[in-house]
Design a protein around this motif. Structure first.
Motif, short mmCIF file in Angstrom:
data_model
loop_
_atom_site.label_atom_id
_atom_site.label_comp_id
_atom_site.label_asym_id
_atom_site.label_seq_id
_atom_site.Cartn_x
_atom_site.Cartn_y
_atom_site.Cartn_z
N PRO A 265 7.71 -128.43 66.70
CA PRO A 265 7.91 -127.62 67.92
C PRO A 265 8.29 -126.18 67.59
O PRO A 265 8.73 -125.86 66.49
CB PRO A 265 9.08 -128.34 68.61
N LEU A 266 8.09 -125.31 68.56
CA LEU A 266 8.51 -123.92 68.48
C LEU A 266 9.43 -123.63 69.66
O LEU A 266 9.28 -124.21 70.74
CB LEU A 266 7.30 -122.98 68.53
N GLU A 267 10.36 -122.72 69.44
CA GLU A 267 11.28 -122.34 70.50
C GLU A 267 11.29 -120.81 70.63
O GLU A 267 11.27 -120.10 69.62
CB GLU A 267 12.69 -122.82 70.18
N VAL A 268 11.30 -120.35 71.87
CA VAL A 268 11.41 -118.92 72.15
C VAL A 268 12.64 -118.72 73.03
O VAL A 268 12.75 -119.34 74.09
CB VAL A 268 10.16 -118.36 72.87
N VAL A 269 13.55 -117.88 72.58
CA VAL A 269 14.81 -117.65 73.29
C VAL A 269 14.96 -116.15 73.55
O VAL A 269 14.78 -115.34 72.63
CB VAL A 269 16.02 -118.17 72.49
N ALA A 270 15.26 -115.79 74.77
CA ALA A 270 15.50 -114.39 75.14
C ALA A 270 16.81 -114.31 75.90
O ALA A 270 16.97 -114.98 76.93
CB ALA A 270 14.35 -113.84 75.99
N THR A 271 17.74 -113.53 75.40
CA THR A 271 19.03 -113.34 76.06
C THR A 271 19.28 -111.86 76.27
O THR A 271 18.78 -111.02 75.51
CB THR A 271 20.17 -113.94 75.23
N LEU A 272 20.06 -111.56 77.29
CA LEU A 272 20.43 -110.17 77.58
C LEU A 272 21.93 -110.13 77.79
O LEU A 272 22.44 -110.60 78.80
CB LEU A 272 19.69 -109.67 78.82
N GLU A 273 22.64 -109.57 76.81
CA GLU A 273 24.09 -109.51 76.85
C GLU A 273 24.56 -108.13 76.42
O GLU A 273 24.06 -107.58 75.43
CB GLU A 273 24.71 -110.57 75.93
N SER A 274 25.51 -107.60 77.17
CA SER A 274 26.11 -106.30 76.85
C SER A 274 25.06 -105.21 76.67
O SER A 274 25.14 -104.39 75.75
CB SER A 274 26.98 -106.41 75.60
N GLY A 275 24.03 -105.24 77.51
CA GLY A 275 23.00 -104.22 77.44
C GLY A 275 22.10 -104.32 76.24
O GLY A 275 21.48 -103.32 75.83
N THR A 276 21.98 -105.51 75.64
CA THR A 276 21.14 -105.69 74.45
C THR A 276 20.23 -106.90 74.65
O THR A 276 20.72 -108.01 74.95
CB THR A 276 21.99 -105.88 73.19
N LEU A 277 18.93 -106.69 74.46
CA LEU A 277 17.96 -107.78 74.54
C LEU A 277 17.79 -108.39 73.16
O LEU A 277 17.57 -107.68 72.18
CB LEU A 277 16.61 -107.26 75.04
N ARG A 278 17.90 -109.70 73.11
CA ARG A 278 17.68 -110.42 71.85
C ARG A 278 16.55 -111.43 72.08
O ARG A 278 16.66 -112.32 72.92
CB ARG A 278 18.94 -111.13 71.40
N LEU A 279 15.46 -111.26 71.31
CA LEU A 279 14.31 -112.16 71.39
C LEU A 279 14.18 -112.91 70.07
O LEU A 279 14.11 -112.29 69.00
CB LEU A 279 13.03 -111.37 71.65
N GLU A 280 14.17 -114.24 70.13
CA GLU A 280 14.09 -115.05 68.91
C GLU A 280 12.95 -116.06 69.00
O GLU A 280 12.67 -116.60 70.07
CB GLU A 280 15.39 -115.82 68.69
N VAL A 281 12.32 -116.28 67.85
CA VAL A 281 11.34 -117.36 67.70
C VAL A 281 11.87 -118.28 66.61
O VAL A 281 12.14 -117.84 65.49
CB VAL A 281 9.95 -116.81 67.32
N ARG A 282 12.01 -119.54 66.95
CA ARG A 282 12.57 -120.52 66.02
C ARG A 282 11.54 -121.59 65.69
O ARG A 282 10.81 -122.04 66.57
CB ARG A 282 13.82 -121.18 66.64
N ASP A 283 11.46 -121.97 64.42
CA ASP A 283 10.50 -123.00 64.01
C ASP A 283 11.20 -124.10 63.23
O ASP A 283 12.41 -124.02 62.96
CB ASP A 283 9.36 -122.38 63.20
N ARG A 284 10.43 -125.09 62.86
CA ARG A 284 10.92 -126.20 62.05
C ARG A 284 10.12 -126.30 60.76
O ARG A 284 9.73 -127.40 60.32
CB ARG A 284 10.81 -127.52 62.83
N GLY A 285 9.89 -125.15 60.13
CA GLY A 285 9.14 -125.11 58.90
C GLY A 285 10.01 -125.33 57.67
O GLY A 285 11.09 -125.92 57.74
N VAL A 286 9.55 -124.80 56.53
CA VAL A 286 10.25 -125.03 55.26
C VAL A 286 11.46 -124.12 55.11
O VAL A 286 12.23 -124.27 54.15
CB VAL A 286 9.28 -124.78 54.08
N GLY A 287 11.65 -123.21 56.04
CA GLY A 287 12.79 -122.31 55.93
C GLY A 287 12.51 -121.13 55.01
O GLY A 287 11.38 -120.92 54.55
N LEU A 288 13.53 -120.36 54.71
CA LEU A 288 13.38 -119.13 53.94
C LEU A 288 14.20 -119.20 52.65
O LEU A 288 15.31 -119.72 52.65
CB LEU A 288 13.84 -117.92 54.76
N ALA A 289 13.62 -118.66 51.59
CA ALA A 289 14.39 -118.50 50.36
C ALA A 289 15.30 -117.28 50.52
O ALA A 289 14.86 -116.23 51.01
CB ALA A 289 13.45 -118.31 49.17
#
Length: 360
Positions: A265-289
């Motif tokens: 699955p993939l997840e897309v999250v968008a939040t707006l807090e304290s005048g700042t937009l945060r857009l994230e894409v989350r996956d279930r892959g092998v991760g990052l070194a």
């Protein structure tokens, strides 16, 4: 190196200033002090001017000292032989200092020229490496989708006997996916060309994050077909450039889709807090070194755990350029329970309030 007319004027002016100082302080200093004043002027000119101007300063210094301070004054006649030695010493020291300064400046200029040449050579090499990397990446990434599209199209054209409707639809879907991949590559190349050429112009306006995410998902619908994509989006409107942010979000989604299992699955999250937009894409892959994270958003850089997957290495660098144009920043991290998170932080400047959702 030849002296310019302005340097001769500087030499004359400096010696004139030395003469004025010597005349004003004459009652309080010795002849040796006066000689040092003129030598100081000669040294100053040597550091500021070239060749003949420095020699002129030395000669003018000797003449001024002779005319104003050696009896009989206001003449160039010398009654005492000891002053001849003084003149010779002044001239010799002045010329020696000038020569040493010329040589020093010559070495400095030669070293500077060598550094400039080395820097230019390195720039040429970097440009060549960048060009080769780009050509290699493009040739590989173009060859794969184009070859797939051509091969699949030929199968459909030949109308092979026994080809079922489902098989034909599968082949058409393959063409669609590869065409989308090709389109994404070309869009990234064009976007990078605009960014490198200073052609990225933001046209900010109020948008719903649902619209931005929906447009990005539509662009890669073939790539994420069959995946579960969940969204958690703020209902508030955000002030961004729709085209570039959608492109950046598309690249994040495409990156997550390519480097994670097809059924994950993939997840897309968008939040707006304290005048700042945060857009994230989350996956279930092998991760990052860990060592890869600082350079993931550089051009042509790819994680060490993703070497077997196709990609030009431009997508994440475009994301960074777009977000930085919005005065924001990008980030990437591992997920504690497996997978990776890629995101962007976009400040929302102090502006008039967004339109109401009830407005037509």
């Amino acid at each position: 190196m030849k002296s310019s007319p302005s340097e001769f004027l500087v030499a004359t002016g400096v010696i004139g200033l030395c003469l004025a100082i010597a005349l004003v302080t004459a009652p309080f200093i010795t002849e040796s002090d006066k000689v040092m004043i003129f030598l100081g002027g000669v040294i100053l000119v040597a550091f500021r001017a070239h060749g003949a101007a420095s020699v002129t300063a030395a000669l003018l210094g000797v003449m001024a000292f002779n005319f104003f301070f050696v009896p009989p004054v206001h003449t160039f006649v010398v009654d005492e032989a000891r002053y001849i030695l003084t003149f010779v010493t002044m001239g010799a020291v002045g010329l020696l200092v000038s020569t040493l300064v010329w040589r020093y400046r010559g070495r400095v200029e030669a070293e500077r020229q060598q550094r400039d040449e080395a820097a230019q050579t390195e720039l040429v090499l970097q440009t060549e490496r960048l060009r080769n990397s780009l050509l290699s990446s493009i040739s590989h990434d173009l060859r794969t989708p184009v070859g797939s599209i051509v091969g699949t199209a030929e199968l459909l054209k030949d109308e092979l006997p026994g080809l079922s409707r489902e098989q034909r639809e599968e082949l058409l879907s393959s063409i669609h996916i590869e065409a989308q991949r090709l389109q994404s590559l070309l869009e990234n190349l064009l976007q990078m060309t605009r960014i490198e050429g200073g052609g990225l112009r933001l046209r900010r306006d109020w948008h719903l994050t649902e619209e931005l995410v929906g447009a990005a998902l539509h662009r890669i619908e073939g790539l994420i077909e069959g995946r579960k994509v969940t969204t958690e989006l703020t209902r508030e409107m955000v002030f961004v450039d729709e085209t570039s942010i959608t492109t950046a979000l598309t690249n994040l989604l495409e990156n997550a889709a390519r480097y994670s299992p097809p059924e994950s699955p993939l997840e897309v999250v968008a939040t707006l807090e304290s005048g700042t937009l945060r857009l994230e894409v989350r996956d279930r892959g092998v991760g990052l070194a860990g060592e890869d994270i600082p350079k993931l958003f550089e051009k042509f850089e790819r994680g060490s755990r993703t070497v077997d997957s196709a990609g030009s290495g431009l997508g994440l660098s475009i994301v960074r350029a777009v977000v930085e144009a919005h005065d924001g920043e990008v980030y990437a991290s591992d997920r504690d329970d497996g997978g990776a998170v890629f995101g962007m932080i976009v400040p929302q400047k102090s502006l008039p309030g967004p339109p109401s959702l009830e407005d037509p």
